[in-house]
Design an enzyme around this catalytic site. Sequence first.
Site, short mmCIF file in Angstrom:
data_model
loop_
_atom_site.label_atom_id
_atom_site.label_comp_id
_atom_site.label_asym_id
_atom_site.label_seq_id
_atom_site.Cartn_x
_atom_site.Cartn_y
_atom_site.Cartn_z
N GLY A 133 -7.25 -2.97 -13.75
CA GLY A 133 -6.94 -2.20 -15.13
C GLY A 133 -7.79 -0.89 -15.06
N PHE A 169 -4.29 3.69 -12.41
CA PHE A 169 -3.42 4.51 -13.00
C PHE A 169 -2.56 3.40 -14.05
CE2 PHE A 169 1.20 5.93 -12.44
CZ PHE A 169 1.05 6.79 -13.59
N ILE A 183 -10.48 -8.97 -6.04
CA ILE A 183 -9.54 -10.14 -6.35
C ILE A 183 -9.65 -11.13 -5.40
CG2 ILE A 183 -8.19 -8.86 -8.07
CD1 ILE A 183 -5.84 -8.63 -5.87
N GLU A 217 9.79 -0.76 -4.05
CA GLU A 217 9.80 -0.54 -2.41
C GLU A 217 10.03 -1.86 -1.84
OE1 GLU A 217 6.79 1.87 -0.93
OE2 GLU A 217 6.92 3.28 -2.64
N TYR A 239 2.42 -0.97 3.14
CA TYR A 239 2.33 -1.30 1.60
C TYR A 239 3.23 -2.21 1.22
CZ TYR A 239 2.95 -0.49 -3.27
OH TYR A 239 3.35 -0.27 -4.81
N ASN A 273 9.10 4.34 -9.31
CA ASN A 273 7.94 5.43 -9.17
C ASN A 273 7.59 5.85 -10.65
OD1 ASN A 273 9.36 5.59 -6.47
ND2 ASN A 273 7.87 7.02 -6.24
N HIS A 325 9.87 6.91 6.39
CA HIS A 325 10.10 7.24 4.96
C HIS A 325 11.52 7.01 4.50
CE1 HIS A 325 9.68 11.19 2.17
NE2 HIS A 325 9.70 10.04 1.39
P1 NAD Z 1 -3.68 2.61 -8.41
O1 NAD Z 1 -4.09 2.69 -6.99
O2 NAD Z 1 -3.86 3.73 -9.37
O3 NAD Z 1 -4.78 1.26 -9.06
C1 NAD Z 1 -5.09 0.12 -8.21
C2 NAD Z 1 -6.12 -0.32 -8.84
O4 NAD Z 1 -6.54 -1.67 -8.36
C3 NAD Z 1 -7.51 0.48 -8.87
O5 NAD Z 1 -8.19 0.45 -10.35
C4 NAD Z 1 -8.38 -0.13 -7.96
O6 NAD Z 1 -9.82 -0.12 -8.17
C5 NAD Z 1 -8.04 -1.64 -8.05
N1 NAD Z 1 -8.10 -2.44 -6.88
C6 NAD Z 1 -7.93 -2.09 -5.55
N2 NAD Z 1 -8.21 -3.07 -4.74
C7 NAD Z 1 -8.96 -4.04 -5.65
C8 NAD Z 1 -9.41 -5.53 -5.17
N3 NAD Z 1 -9.55 -5.91 -4.05
N4 NAD Z 1 -9.85 -6.06 -6.08
C9 NAD Z 1 -10.04 -5.62 -7.57
N5 NAD Z 1 -9.36 -4.52 -7.96
C10 NAD Z 1 -8.74 -3.76 -6.91
O7 NAD Z 1 -2.36 1.89 -8.45
P2 NAD Z 1 -1.19 1.97 -9.55
O8 NAD Z 1 -0.34 2.97 -9.18
O9 NAD Z 1 -1.74 1.81 -10.78
O10 NAD Z 1 -0.38 0.57 -9.17
C11 NAD Z 1 -0.79 -0.63 -10.05
C12 NAD Z 1 0.39 -1.72 -9.39
O11 NAD Z 1 1.54 -1.47 -9.60
C13 NAD Z 1 0.05 -1.89 -8.09
O12 NAD Z 1 0.18 -3.33 -7.86
C14 NAD Z 1 1.47 -1.10 -7.34
O13 NAD Z 1 1.78 -1.85 -6.32
C15 NAD Z 1 2.43 -1.24 -8.39
N6 NAD Z 1 3.28 -0.44 -8.77
C16 NAD Z 1 3.17 0.92 -8.74
C17 NAD Z 1 3.69 1.89 -8.94
C18 NAD Z 1 3.48 3.43 -8.92
O14 NAD Z 1 4.54 4.44 -8.93
N7 NAD Z 1 2.36 3.97 -8.93
C19 NAD Z 1 5.23 1.73 -9.24
C20 NAD Z 1 5.43 0.29 -9.25
C21 NAD Z 1 4.67 -0.73 -8.91
O1 DAU Z 2 8.81 3.06 -5.87
C1 DAU Z 2 7.54 2.35 -6.59
C2 DAU Z 2 6.46 2.94 -5.61
O2 DAU Z 2 6.07 4.46 -5.83
C3 DAU Z 2 4.87 2.46 -5.81
O3 DAU Z 2 5.08 1.14 -5.43
C4 DAU Z 2 3.90 3.03 -5.07
O4 DAU Z 2 2.68 2.27 -5.24
C5 DAU Z 2 3.76 4.30 -5.49
O5 DAU Z 2 2.74 5.04 -4.56
C6 DAU Z 2 5.15 5.02 -5.12
O6 DAU Z 2 5.41 5.11 -3.79
P1 DAU Z 2 6.28 6.38 -3.14
O7 DAU Z 2 5.90 6.49 -1.67
O8 DAU Z 2 7.56 6.56 -3.35
O9 DAU Z 2 5.27 7.55 -3.97
P2 DAU Z 2 4.59 9.01 -3.54
O10 DAU Z 2 4.06 9.44 -4.62
O11 DAU Z 2 3.67 8.88 -2.48
O12 DAU Z 2 5.88 9.82 -2.77
C7 DAU Z 2 7.10 9.92 -3.78
C8 DAU Z 2 8.04 10.87 -3.08
O13 DAU Z 2 7.37 12.11 -2.57
C9 DAU Z 2 8.24 9.91 -1.55
O14 DAU Z 2 9.57 10.29 -1.37
C10 DAU Z 2 7.44 10.90 -0.90
C11 DAU Z 2 7.28 12.16 -1.15
N1 DAU Z 2 6.12 13.01 -1.13
C12 DAU Z 2 4.86 12.50 -1.11
C13 DAU Z 2 3.73 13.05 -1.11
C14 DAU Z 2 2.42 12.37 -1.42
C15 DAU Z 2 6.21 14.41 -0.48
O15 DAU Z 2 7.23 15.01 -0.39
N2 DAU Z 2 5.09 14.81 -0.29
C16 DAU Z 2 3.57 14.48 -0.54
O16 DAU Z 2 2.37 15.17 -0.41
#
Ligand code: NAD
Ligand code: DAU
Length: 355
Positions: free
Chosen positions: A18, A21, A70, A136, A159, A188, A285
Amino acid sequence: MAEAAGTGAGAVLLVTGGCGFIGSNFVRWWLENVPGTRVVVYDKLTYAGRRENLAELWDRPDLHLMVGDIADLARVRRTCLEERVTTLVNFAAESHVDQSIAAPLLFTDTNVRGTHALLEVARELGLRFHQVSTDEVYGDVPAGERRAEGDPLAPRSPYAASKAAADHLALAYHATYALAVTVTRGSNTVGPYQYPEKVLPLFATSVLRGEPLPLYGDGLQQRDYMHVRDHCAAIAAVLRSGQPGEVYNVGTGTELTNLDLACAVLDTLGGDRGLIRHVGDRPGHDRRYAVATGKVRALGWLCRFTPIQAVTEAARWYAENGWWWRPIREGDFREYYRRQYAERLTQPGKPEGEP
Ligand code: NAD
Ligand code: DAU
């Protein structure tokens, strides 16, 4: 619509991750929209988990932070018992693909073993369980196709593979123990408080610093960029009215290329297109993610932002909130940036079509 057990008035949510992000945006969304409940944030506070993501809310009596891993089953159980938790929403994860390529084992520890520990506690205490997963897990999706919830999983990064394993465990706990499990597979996500390793905050904060935007490969990979408030509202809709044992894809239903995203960020923040640098690609990728979202829409969820609106709105937030990201970019992010980009930026890649 009838409220599912464990999410109506009197519910106590354990929101793992929590302080990250999406988790912190979800806590803010939940406290604004669902009165009469309590939220316990359970977070290890890794580099991505930051107390300041909920800075203005910590004084509230209905919000509490517990620092923990966790994967520490005894600590999770104790917290759930002491706080009388009814519902566990699992955002906690190692979430960045590039980090999983560099150091994959931590992803198994947290995303697989950690989720499994949470499921064991939920089974023992009879908690409602929601797993926040990702599009993903379906792997690369060819042009013209869209993945539905029943399609096979084909993850291609450490991942994504760890998240797919967690999905299988969560659904197995429903089939085997009748645990009230739901899963969302979100696309994303962009918005406030996203750690600058991810593409949107990296590009926005780089423009604001006058630094190059490292675009992997030809930049024509496609992602469904969704605003975090839409993602949070979808998770809440599934918690309220999703069916146990079911998976719900979440996304806008349209994709942008990364080049489009870079241009939208530059246009929003007044940056020059010359800041775009094509650099060496990410190994393995995935070219495209695309999900069918009819199932979550049938629960009454409406996506409010198009991808361009989501990206524009998010970029503006970074322009207005340097207090949040400047200390990160000037602090613990610098070493990561050096490792990930210093060499890449001195040996630029080539846009598609160039010899
Ligand atoms: P984030 O990396 O910003 O946050 C992850 C959080 O989990 C942090 O607060 C971190 O401290 C905590 N955490 C990590 N390891 C832990 C552990 N072992 N025990 C307790 N807490 C722990 O991630 P996010 O982008 O907010 O993603 C949150 C969830 O949503 C993830 O499960 C991710 O797979 C999923 N998700 C993310 C995206 C995206 O685009 N960011 C999209 C779809 C799904
Ligand atoms: O699709 C959901 C996923 O989206 C989540 O499950 C992941 O937690 C989240 O990190 C995200 O994964 P991506 O790999 O798609 O996100 P990222 O922001 O790392 O990259 C988005 C796209 O941009 C991907 O095609 C790679 C590209 N990229 C990323 C970075 C960091 C670049 O071109 N340059 C960069 O420097």
